[in-house]
Each structure stands twice: as structure tokens, then as C-alpha cells.
Design a protein around this motif. Structure first.
Motif, PDB file in Angstrom:
ATOM      1  N   GLY A  79      -0.296  -5.473 -18.454  1.00  0.00           N
ATOM      2  CA  GLY A  79       0.412  -6.229 -17.430  1.00  0.00           C
ATOM      3  C   GLY A  79       1.818  -6.630 -17.837  1.00  0.00           C
ATOM      4  O   GLY A  79       2.603  -7.082 -16.991  1.00  0.00           O
ATOM      5  N   ASP A  80       2.164  -6.475 -19.130  1.00  0.00           N
ATOM      6  CA  ASP A  80       3.543  -6.730 -19.549  1.00  0.00           C
ATOM      7  C   ASP A  80       4.480  -5.777 -18.812  1.00  0.00           C
ATOM      8  O   ASP A  80       4.118  -4.617 -18.536  1.00  0.00           O
ATOM      9  CB  ASP A  80       3.700  -6.491 -21.054  1.00  0.00           C
ATOM     10  N   ILE A  81       5.679  -6.236 -18.519  1.00  0.00           N
ATOM     11  CA  ILE A  81       6.702  -5.365 -17.937  1.00  0.00           C
ATOM     12  C   ILE A  81       7.557  -4.833 -19.079  1.00  0.00           C
ATOM     13  O   ILE A  81       8.067  -5.604 -19.893  1.00  0.00           O
ATOM     14  CB  ILE A  81       7.581  -6.125 -16.924  1.00  0.00           C
ATOM     15  N   LEU A  82       7.675  -3.522 -19.167  1.00  0.00           N
ATOM     16  CA  LEU A  82       8.477  -2.883 -20.210  1.00  0.00           C
ATOM     17  C   LEU A  82       9.743  -2.319 -19.571  1.00  0.00           C
ATOM     18  O   LEU A  82       9.673  -1.588 -18.584  1.00  0.00           O
ATOM     19  CB  LEU A  82       7.687  -1.776 -20.893  1.00  0.00           C
ATOM     20  N   VAL A  83      10.888  -2.660 -20.139  1.00  0.00           N
ATOM     21  CA  VAL A  83      12.178  -2.225 -19.601  1.00  0.00           C
ATOM     22  C   VAL A  83      12.902  -1.405 -20.666  1.00  0.00           C
ATOM     23  O   VAL A  83      13.126  -1.880 -21.787  1.00  0.00           O
ATOM     24  CB  VAL A  83      13.063  -3.423 -19.194  1.00  0.00           C
ATOM     25  N   ALA A  84      13.252  -0.166 -20.324  1.00  0.00           N
ATOM     26  CA  ALA A  84      13.978   0.705 -21.256  1.00  0.00           C
ATOM     27  C   ALA A  84      15.441   0.279 -21.313  1.00  0.00           C
ATOM     28  O   ALA A  84      16.135   0.327 -20.306  1.00  0.00           O
ATOM     29  CB  ALA A  84      13.856   2.158 -20.806  1.00  0.00           C
ATOM     30  N   ARG A  85      15.894  -0.121 -22.495  1.00  0.00           N
ATOM     31  CA  ARG A  85      17.277  -0.568 -22.632  1.00  0.00           C
ATOM     32  C   ARG A  85      18.235   0.592 -22.907  1.00  0.00           C
ATOM     33  O   ARG A  85      19.422   0.381 -23.119  1.00  0.00           O
ATOM     34  CB  ARG A  85      17.380  -1.625 -23.740  1.00  0.00           C
ATOM     35  N   MET A  86      17.700   1.814 -22.923  1.00  0.00           N
ATOM     36  CA  MET A  86      18.518   3.017 -23.119  1.00  0.00           C
ATOM     37  C   MET A  86      18.169   4.037 -22.040  1.00  0.00           C
ATOM     38  O   MET A  86      17.097   3.980 -21.442  1.00  0.00           O
ATOM     39  CB  MET A  86      18.276   3.610 -24.513  1.00  0.00           C
ATOM     40  N   PRO A  87      19.090   5.006 -21.788  1.00  0.00           N
ATOM     41  CA  PRO A  87      18.822   6.041 -20.776  1.00  0.00           C
ATOM     42  C   PRO A  87      17.642   6.904 -21.205  1.00  0.00           C
ATOM     43  O   PRO A  87      17.245   6.888 -22.370  1.00  0.00           O
ATOM     44  CB  PRO A  87      20.135   6.842 -20.770  1.00  0.00           C
ATOM     45  N   PRO A  89      16.700   7.034 -16.855  1.00  0.00           N
ATOM     46  CA  PRO A  89      17.848   6.165 -16.622  1.00  0.00           C
ATOM     47  C   PRO A  89      17.711   4.846 -17.382  1.00  0.00           C
ATOM     48  O   PRO A  89      16.597   4.374 -17.628  1.00  0.00           O
ATOM     49  CB  PRO A  89      17.807   5.935 -15.113  1.00  0.00           C
ATOM     50  N   ILE A  90      18.814   4.274 -17.721  1.00  0.00           N
ATOM     51  CA  ILE A  90      18.814   2.989 -18.389  1.00  0.00           C
ATOM     52  C   ILE A  90      18.297   1.918 -17.428  1.00  0.00           C
ATOM     53  O   ILE A  90      18.608   1.931 -16.243  1.00  0.00           O
ATOM     54  CB  ILE A  90      20.239   2.634 -18.901  1.00  0.00           C
ATOM     55  N   GLY A  91      17.443   1.029 -17.937  1.00  0.00           N
ATOM     56  CA  GLY A  91      16.906  -0.045 -17.110  1.00  0.00           C
ATOM     57  C   GLY A  91      15.638   0.292 -16.359  1.00  0.00           C
ATOM     58  O   GLY A  91      15.115  -0.542 -15.616  1.00  0.00           O
ATOM     59  N   ARG A  92      15.095   1.495 -16.530  1.00  0.00           N
ATOM     60  CA  ARG A  92      13.848   1.826 -15.845  1.00  0.00           C
ATOM     61  C   ARG A  92      12.742   0.903 -16.364  1.00  0.00           C
ATOM     62  O   ARG A  92      12.732   0.529 -17.541  1.00  0.00           O
ATOM     63  CB  ARG A  92      13.481   3.288 -16.055  1.00  0.00           C
ATOM     64  N   ALA A  93      11.847   0.534 -15.469  1.00  0.00           N
ATOM     65  CA  ALA A  93      10.819  -0.442 -15.831  1.00  0.00           C
ATOM     66  C   ALA A  93       9.452  -0.012 -15.322  1.00  0.00           C
ATOM     67  O   ALA A  93       9.341   0.673 -14.303  1.00  0.00           O
ATOM     68  CB  ALA A  93      11.172  -1.816 -15.265  1.00  0.00           C
ATOM     69  N   CYS A  94       8.421  -0.413 -16.042  1.00  0.00           N
ATOM     70  CA  CYS A  94       7.047  -0.151 -15.596  1.00  0.00           C
ATOM     71  C   CYS A  94       6.128  -1.224 -16.158  1.00  0.00           C
ATOM     72  O   CYS A  94       6.480  -1.921 -17.117  1.00  0.00           O
ATOM     73  CB  CYS A  94       6.577   1.232 -16.036  1.00  0.00           C
ATOM     74  N   LEU A  95       4.957  -1.359 -15.542  1.00  0.00           N
ATOM     75  CA  LEU A  95       3.937  -2.252 -16.073  1.00  0.00           C
ATOM     76  C   LEU A  95       3.155  -1.520 -17.156  1.00  0.00           C
ATOM     77  O   LEU A  95       2.833  -0.335 -17.011  1.00  0.00           O
ATOM     78  CB  LEU A  95       2.989  -2.709 -14.965  1.00  0.00           C
ATOM     79  N   PHE A  96       2.869  -2.221 -18.239  1.00  0.00           N
ATOM     80  CA  PHE A  96       2.075  -1.638 -19.318  1.00  0.00           C
ATOM     81  C   PHE A  96       0.598  -1.692 -18.914  1.00  0.00           C
ATOM     82  O   PHE A  96       0.045  -2.786 -18.716  1.00  0.00           O
ATOM     83  CB  PHE A  96       2.312  -2.407 -20.615  1.00  0.00           C
ATOM     84  N   PRO A  97      -0.069  -0.538 -18.786  1.00  0.00           N
ATOM     85  CA  PRO A  97      -1.435  -0.525 -18.227  1.00  0.00           C
ATOM     86  C   PRO A  97      -2.555  -0.522 -19.257  1.00  0.00           C
ATOM     87  O   PRO A  97      -3.719  -0.736 -18.901  1.00  0.00           O
ATOM     88  CB  PRO A  97      -1.447   0.794 -17.443  1.00  0.00           C
TER      89      PRO A  97
END
Length: 476
Positions: A79-87, A89-97
Motif C-alpha cells: 500500500g506504500d506509494i512509490l515514486v520514481a525520482r528518475m526517468p 518518465p520521471i515522477g511515475r508512481a504506483c502502489l506497492f502491492p
């Protein structure tokens, strides 16, 4: 939100505004190769796992639990939200399942957002981060020269539109309903595109069995008058020019075709280099329209031996030594040979010739010379090429239509998110408690929790994991 105007009951908020007292907002951990262990029980989640709205589950790195504790790693929770800080694309996000207590950590270029038990809807925030409007803000705040990234401190400054909690839940439900339909359509289109690849190979298979021009050919037999020949029997096969520093002093500079310029049945002449060449070398390596070019070596077995025809796109051009040139005689049509060697049958023959006892795959002049293909008279070769191209042109048009539809699907996805965060995707309920009251309640809950801790006597954190969970601070 394309303007600063918000629907009634909405408010702008930053990530830290919505974290409950048991929330978390920090970077992942700096875990070097020497810290990893393929037999470790703690999986290391990497940038490749973070998709645009989906967890990709691609990596297979790990470390031991003892090493994770030694490094004071932040363990992930489902349920944690993971945000990619690098391309990209940069800033893509998903829930950790994935589920498991102290089983997962992540790399430093992934930001972790754990909202806590009394906060906003996690899926809402993840969709918000993937919205084009927020993504543009992230791109504008990225820094770095060779490797662009957004710092967690910059990510913390971004404000996103926040509706009342019940409306968040309605928005998430609608987004997921529409995305589910969209995903099914995209899945069907992707399957259709894969089927076109199969159909393309089926056309080539029939062509080189002789069945495109003669339906009476028996399975496993070549048509009458056909035979297998080696490339050296019908072509002059030669290598190219080796690049070295001495050539910088040569006066005669010529355009120089490299491995990077040659694909499967296409040439990319956008990034051309030039090279100093001696007169006798130019005579040997100068390209002529109709020359068949093979890539000598590549790290991937699927790429070795890829071939294309020189069409004369650049005047007076030579080729490098890692491209092998076959100049065919008048009895052979270049396109006929090319189509064979990009067919599944031709590719298998190339792989067989390229294999070695060491397990590596390489091609050289003598191996290319020994490549075999089914030979027939030139007029029949021309007929076969015409039949192939007639069928492949139909497949190409279908493929273009599918690719266009897939692009439209992605545009539709962003259109859905845009409407969602403008407050136009679902009806609003005037009885919903406003987002400002929600934020005030979250803030009050944090302060109450902090007060209780202070009254009990704040004990020193026994490691970064406890420090991160009990506060809302993390590395910038």
C-alpha cells in the motif's frame, strides 16, 4: 488542475500535509552492489519495478536481513506509494502491492510515501501524481546534468488538488472502472499487434517455401528449379574500415556507416559520422546501391546478423569493419535475399552459423559467405518480392492503425485523470465534509500523537527505521 480555481470543498495540499502520525515520507536506501546478496531474503525494489500507475515487478536483486538492519533500511509495506525520482518518465508512481513484513526495501532514487491509518485515499494520491499536470510540475523541478532527478525536498513542495474524502473514493472508483475498460482495449490491441508479427513471418515462410507463387509445392520440398546456395556463390562478400585515432590526420574524410545505423530492413542515417580514409580503402569499402549489409556482432543473439540494403541515401559513403557487405551479382535480387535473412528461417540459419563452442555468438567474413538461402531464377525472385511486399504493406497499415489507437488510449488515460482532478469526473455531494476540515483533523491527530509521546518522555530512536516511522522527516 489547469487553473488555481478549485471545486467547492477542495483544497491544495502538499504530501506532508496529508501524512498521519504513523505516516512516512522518505527516500529509499543507498544500497551498493557489495551490499547485495543473490541468496538474501530481503528483496531490493528498483526503478525498473516502478511503472506509470502499475507495479512492474521486474527486478530480482536482494540482500540479507542482517545487511538491511545494518544499513538502517526503510522496509516497505503493502500500500506504500512509490515514486520514481528518475526517468523515464520521471515522477511515475504506483502502489506497492507485495505483502510481507520486513521483506522489501527500495533504492535511493525511489521516494516512499506511507500515508498512515488516518489520512487520505492512497490510490487517489497515486493517481494524482501520475496526472499530467502534476507530472509537468515534477519535470520543471528536476535537476542534474547527465542524470536528471527530482529531490524529495522538491517533491515535497508540489501542491495537488485535494477533494473531500468521500469524493476521493468516488473518483478512485470511477478512474479504476474506466482504466479497467481502457486496459482491456489496450490488451486486445497489443495482442493484435503481436498477431501481426506472426502473420508477417507466415508470409515470409510461405514465400521461401515457394508457396506464394506455387500452391502445389509439397511440404518440406523446394519447388522445381530451386536450390540452396551459399552467399559466396552469388556475391562478393567484404569487410569495412577499422576506426582508429590515426585517421584523424587523413585529409580525405568520408561519411562512415556504423553498426548503429543498421537495423532490421532499415537504415537510420540521422546520426552519421565521418572518417579519414585512404584511396585504396575507399575503393574497397565504398557502398553501392543494392549492397546487402550484415551486422557482424552484437551483445544480443536476437540482434546479431541484422541486415539492411544500402539505398544510396548518402553520397560516397564507406562502412565500418563491423558491417559485412555482400554485393550480389545480377542473378540475385537484393530484396529477395534480405527478406529471407529477416525471416524466421533465415534468422535461425544466422544463429546456427554464429554459434561457437565458447557459447558466444559472433559473425565474420567467412561465416557470412557460408550463409545459405533458397535460390531461384531472377524473374521468380522479383515475383516473390512483389507478393511479399503486397502482403506486408497491408500488415504495415494495420500495424500503423493499431499503434495510433494505442497512442490514443494513452491520451484517453490522461484525459480521464485531467477530468478527475478538475472535479469533473464524478458528481459532487454538498454534504461531504470539506477537504480543509479533513486536513485540520489530520494535523490535529499528528499534534495529539506528538503530545502523547512528549508526555511519556520521548525516547531516542534506535535506528533510522524507527526514526522514519515515528516522524515525517526523511532524506532530501
Amino acid at each position: 488542475m489547469m487553473s488555481e480555481e478549485l471545486p467547492k470543498g477542495w483544497i491544495f495540499a502538499c504530501i506532508e500535509d496529508v501524512l498521519a502520525s504513523d505516516g512516512l515520507f522518505c527516500d529509499g536506501d543507498w544500497i551498493e552492489s557489495k551490499d547485495q546478496d543473490p541468496n538474501g531474503e530481503v528483496r531490493l525494489i528498483q526503478l525498473a519495478d516502478i511503472g506509470d500507475g502499475k507495479f512492474r515487478d521486474r527486478s530480482n536483486r536482494s540482500l540479507t536481513y542482517e545487511k538491511a538492519i545494518e544499513l538502517n533500511c526503510a522496509f516497505l509495506k503493502s500500500g506504500d506509494i512509490l515514486v520514481a525520482r528518475m526517468p523515464d518518465p520521471i515522477g511515475r508512481a504506483c502502489l506497492f502491492p507485495l505483502k510481507g513484513n520486513e521483506k522489501f526495501v527500495t533504492v535511493v532514487d525511489v521516494a516512499i510515501i506511507r500515508l498512515g491509518t488516518k489520512s487520505i485515499a492512497g490510490k487517489f494520491l497515486a493517481h494524482s501524481i501520475n496526472n499530467r499536470w502534476i507530472r509537468n510540475k515534477i519535470e520543471n523541478l528536476q535537476n542534474g546534468t547527465t542524470r536528471k532527478r527530482i529531490s524529495r525536498s522538491n517533491l515535497a513542495t508540489i501542491q495537488f488538488p485535494l477533494p473531500p474524502l468521500p469524493e476521493q473514493e468516488r473518483i478512485v472508483a470511477k478512474i479504476e472502472e474506466l482504466f479497467s475498460r481502457l486496459d482491456k482495449g489496450i490488451e486486445s490491441l497489443t495482442a493484435a499487434r503481436e498477431q501481426l508479427k506472426v502473420l508477417r513471418q507466415a508470409v515470409l515462410k510461405r514465400a521461401f517455401e515457394g508457396k506464394l507463387t506455387n500452391e502445389n509445392v509439397k511440404d518440406g520440398e523446394l519447388p522445381e528449379g530451386w536450390k540452396w546456395v551459399e552467399l559466396k556463390d552469388v556475391a562478393d562478400v567484404s569487410g569495412g574500415i577499422t576506426k582508429n585515432s590515426k585517421r584523424e590526420s587523413y585529409k580525405n574524410k568520408m561519411p562512415f556507416l556504423r553498426v548503429a545505423n543498421v537495423g532490421f530492413n532499415y537504415l537510420d542515417l540521422y546520426d552519421m559520422h565521418s572518417l579519414g580514409v585512404l584511396e585504396h580503402e575507399a575503393a574497397r569499402a565504398r557502398l553501392k546501391v543494392g549492397d546487402l549489409l550484415f551486422v557482424e556482432g552484437n551483445g544480443s543473439i536476437d540482434q546479431i546478423g541484422r541486415a539492411a540494403i544500402w539505398t544510396g541515401g548518402i553520397e560516397d559513403c564507406v562502412h565500418q569493419n563491423h558491417l559485412i557487405k555482400a554485393r550480389l551479382d545480377d542473378t540475385v535480387r537484393p530484396k529477395y535475399v534480405l527478406y529471407f535473412f529477416i525471416s524466421r528461417m533465415g534468422r535461425e540459419l544466422i544463429k546456427q552459423v554464429a554459434s561457437s563452442t565458447s557459447g558466444l555468438y559472433t559473425l565474420n567474413l567467412s561465416k557470412i559467405e557460408k550463409l545459405r538461402f533458397p535460390y531461384c531464377f531472377a524473374n521468380e525472385q522479383s515475383r516473390i518480392v512483389s507478393e511479399i511486399e503486397s502482403r506486408l504493406s497491408v500488415i504495415d497499415k494495420l500495424e500503423e492503425s493499431i499503434d495510433q489507437a494505442l497512442k490514443q488510449g494513452e491520451s484517453l488515460r490522461q484525459s480521464i485523470l485531467k477530468k478527475a482532478f478538475q472535479g469533473k469526473l464524478v458528481p459532487q455531494n454538498p454534504d461531504d465534509e470539506s477537504a480543509s476540515i479533513l486536513l485540520e483533523r489530520i494535523r490535529a491527530e499528528r499534534e495529539t500523537a506528538d503530545t502523547k509521546k512528549a508526555a511519556a518522555g520521548t525516547r531516542k530512536a534506535s535506528g533510522k527505521q524507527e526514526r522514519r516511522v515515528s516522524t515525517r522527516r526523511g532524506r532530501a
